[in-house]
Structure formats: C-alpha cells, structure tokens
Motif scaffolding. Structure first.
Motif, short mmCIF file in Angstrom:
data_model
loop_
_atom_site.label_atom_id
_atom_site.label_comp_id
_atom_site.label_asym_id
_atom_site.label_seq_id
_atom_site.Cartn_x
_atom_site.Cartn_y
_atom_site.Cartn_z
N LEU A 78 65.33 39.27 35.22
CA LEU A 78 63.94 39.15 34.85
C LEU A 78 63.25 38.46 35.15
O LEU A 78 62.48 38.78 35.13
CB LEU A 78 65.39 39.16 33.34
CG LEU A 78 65.51 40.38 32.64
CD1 LEU A 78 66.64 39.18 31.46
CD2 LEU A 78 64.68 41.53 32.44
N GLY A 79 63.35 37.29 35.59
CA GLY A 79 63.06 36.12 35.64
C GLY A 79 61.90 37.32 36.91
O GLY A 79 60.19 37.16 36.91
N SER A 80 62.52 36.86 38.10
CA SER A 80 62.14 37.85 39.28
C SER A 80 60.60 38.75 38.93
O SER A 80 59.66 39.20 39.22
CB SER A 80 63.03 38.16 40.24
OG SER A 80 63.81 37.19 40.80
N LEU A 81 61.69 39.92 38.16
CA LEU A 81 60.73 40.97 37.39
C LEU A 81 59.40 41.01 36.39
O LEU A 81 58.80 41.31 37.11
CB LEU A 81 61.72 41.96 36.44
CG LEU A 81 61.22 43.70 35.73
CD1 LEU A 81 60.33 44.05 37.26
CD2 LEU A 81 62.21 43.43 35.03
N ILE A 82 59.63 39.98 35.71
CA ILE A 82 58.26 39.61 35.20
C ILE A 82 57.41 38.88 36.48
O ILE A 82 55.97 39.09 36.42
CB ILE A 82 58.49 38.62 34.33
CG1 ILE A 82 59.66 39.07 33.40
CG2 ILE A 82 57.49 37.89 34.06
CD1 ILE A 82 60.01 37.91 31.83
N LYS A 83 57.74 37.65 37.22
CA LYS A 83 56.69 37.64 38.07
C LYS A 83 56.07 38.46 38.89
O LYS A 83 55.36 38.50 39.49
CB LYS A 83 57.31 35.94 38.72
CG LYS A 83 56.63 35.44 40.34
CD LYS A 83 57.59 34.73 40.92
CE LYS A 83 56.90 34.06 41.99
NZ LYS A 83 57.37 32.74 43.08
N ALA A 84 57.16 39.08 38.98
CA ALA A 84 56.04 40.49 40.08
C ALA A 84 55.71 41.46 39.70
O ALA A 84 54.86 42.12 40.21
CB ALA A 84 57.89 41.53 40.46
N MET A 85 55.88 41.58 38.08
CA MET A 85 55.22 42.10 37.69
C MET A 85 53.41 41.26 37.57
O MET A 85 52.67 42.03 37.30
CB MET A 85 55.71 42.45 35.67
CG MET A 85 57.13 43.27 36.08
SD MET A 85 57.48 43.94 34.31
CE MET A 85 56.35 44.31 33.22
N ALA A 86 53.77 40.52 36.98
CA ALA A 86 52.28 39.53 37.06
C ALA A 86 51.61 39.61 38.64
O ALA A 86 50.23 39.70 38.45
CB ALA A 86 52.51 38.01 36.83
N VAL A 87 52.85 39.43 39.93
CA VAL A 87 51.60 39.36 41.04
C VAL A 87 51.38 40.81 41.11
O VAL A 87 49.91 40.98 41.70
CB VAL A 87 53.06 39.17 41.97
CG1 VAL A 87 51.92 39.76 43.18
CG2 VAL A 87 52.96 37.96 41.51
N SER A 88 52.18 42.21 40.36
CA SER A 88 51.20 43.18 41.27
C SER A 88 50.12 43.90 40.23
O SER A 88 49.10 44.02 40.77
CB SER A 88 52.32 44.26 40.39
OG SER A 88 53.54 43.71 41.09
N PHE A 89 50.24 43.24 38.57
CA PHE A 89 48.79 43.12 38.36
C PHE A 89 47.56 41.80 39.13
O PHE A 89 46.56 42.49 38.37
CB PHE A 89 48.79 43.10 37.05
CG PHE A 89 49.48 44.34 36.13
CD1 PHE A 89 48.90 45.16 35.71
CD2 PHE A 89 51.14 43.85 35.93
CE1 PHE A 89 49.71 46.61 34.87
CE2 PHE A 89 51.56 45.78 34.83
CZ PHE A 89 51.02 46.76 34.79
N ALA A 90 47.71 40.76 39.40
CA ALA A 90 47.22 39.84 39.40
C ALA A 90 46.33 40.66 41.24
O ALA A 90 45.46 40.13 40.89
CB ALA A 90 48.01 39.02 39.81
N ILE A 91 47.04 41.22 41.29
CA ILE A 91 46.83 42.06 42.38
C ILE A 91 46.07 43.13 42.53
O ILE A 91 45.00 43.47 42.65
CB ILE A 91 48.06 42.70 43.64
CG1 ILE A 91 48.05 40.83 44.21
CG2 ILE A 91 47.15 42.95 45.02
CD1 ILE A 91 49.29 41.39 44.86
N ALA A 92 46.58 43.85 41.39
CA ALA A 92 45.66 45.03 41.56
C ALA A 92 44.59 45.72 40.65
O ALA A 92 43.98 46.17 41.03
CB ALA A 92 47.14 46.53 40.49
N LEU A 93 44.34 44.59 39.29
CA LEU A 93 43.46 44.50 38.59
C LEU A 93 42.16 44.97 39.39
O LEU A 93 41.20 44.65 39.79
CB LEU A 93 43.25 44.24 37.40
CG LEU A 93 44.68 44.31 36.18
CD1 LEU A 93 44.54 42.96 35.62
CD2 LEU A 93 44.22 45.55 35.95
#
Length: 198
Positions: free
Chosen positions: A12-27
C-alpha cells in the motif's frame, strides 16, 4: 499473519508513492504538452489567415508539420537522446524528472494538436476579424473571446495529455530511477512477479 500484514502495508505504501509519482509527472507533462500544442495550433491558424490561402499556406503547413515531428521518432529514441544529453551533467533526480516530463510532453503533442487545431481554426476564422474591428487586444481579448471558445478543447487536450503520460512505461523505465517508479511500472512488476510465482 504478521508477515502478510507487513507485506500488505508495504504494498500500500508503494502504491500510494507510485500514484503520487505518476500524477507528479503526468500533470506537468500534460500541461506542457497542451501549451506546446496550443502555440503550434495558434501559429498555424494565424499564418493561414494572414496569407488568405487557408489550404496552401506554406508557412502554416510548416508550423503544423513541426508538431508532427515526434511521430517520426520512436519514444525510445527521444528518451534516449534526452537521457544522453542530461547524462553529460550531474543533474540529479530533478534533471531526470525534467527529462521524463519533456519527453512525455513532446510525444503527446501531435495528438493534442488534433484536438486544438479545429477549435483554433473556428476561433480565428469566425471571431478574429470582429475582435480586430472592435479593438479588443491582449489580456482582454483572451478573457472575452479566446478562453470561452477554446476552453473545452484545452480541457480535452489537457486530459488526454495527462492520460497519455499516466499510461506511459517506456520513458520512465528507460531512466531507471528506483525512486521514480510510477503506477504503471509498479503494476507491471507486480504482474510479472505473479506470473513467475504461478
């Protein structure tokens, strides 16, 4: 039981971090791609209008063609070129992130132009002469004329740019930074591990 709970919390920690990284790049990548596509679409439409030859404007065609250049190169070639360029300096993680953002923005530009160009053409052809006759210029022109007309197309282009970046795997895996693992790469690793265990 404790091991399973620990593994679940770790995932879950890795998932939350991965989602944060994805949106930090995608936006930012979506916003940058939309901005580049907007400039190209506006320049192409204005060039065609000023030359009064909508279908045969060499300048307009040249500007429009520049937005299609990313289609001539593979994502791997663009990413590798930026990777080698950034590798000449010790840019750190900020430089790696900038390389990912620029690459994903450039790759999305041809598709975003396809959304923005029709709206830009309608705006230029229908309202620019009226705007000039009324003397509406600068920020006032953008607020009163341009933004209300172009807002739906800009929103669609931004959404597509963000979605394009969220689904990308090639560029991020090329840079290979373990702290910049987006959601797509995490899910790919999990699926690979599941298949190996099966």
């Amino acid at each position: 039981g404790l091991i399973a709970i620990g593994e679940t919390r770790h995932f879950l920690g890795s998932l939350i971090k991965a989602m944060a990284v994805s949106f930090a790049i995608a936006l930012p990548a979506g916003a940058l791609g939309t901005l580049i596509a907007f400039w190209i679409s506006a320049g192409e439409a204005k060039a065609r209008l000023r030359l009064h030859r909508p279908q045969h404007s060499f300048l307009g065609a040249t500007i429009g063609l520049s937005g299609m250049l990313p289609l001539c190169l593979s994502p791997l070639a663009i990413g590798l070129g930026l990777y080698l360029l950034l590798g000449r300096w010790d840019v750190g993680k900020a430089g790696i992130l900038a390389g990912i953002l620029i690459t994903q923005a450039l790759l999305a530009v041809p598709f975003l132009i396809g959304i923005l160009r029709p709206a830009m053409d309608r705006k230029i052809e229908r309202y620019d002469l009226l705007r000039q006759a009324l003397g509406i210029k600068g920020w006032r022109s953008w607020r009163i004329v341009d933004w209300p007309i172009l807002r739906p197309a800009i929103a669609k282009a931004m959404a597509l740019g963000v979605a394009f970046s969220l689904g990308d795997l090639t560029i991020v895996s090329l840079y290979g930074d373990t702290d910049l693992r987006p959601l797509t790469l995490l899910l790919y690793d999990q699926l690979s591990a599941y298949r190996m265990e099966g």
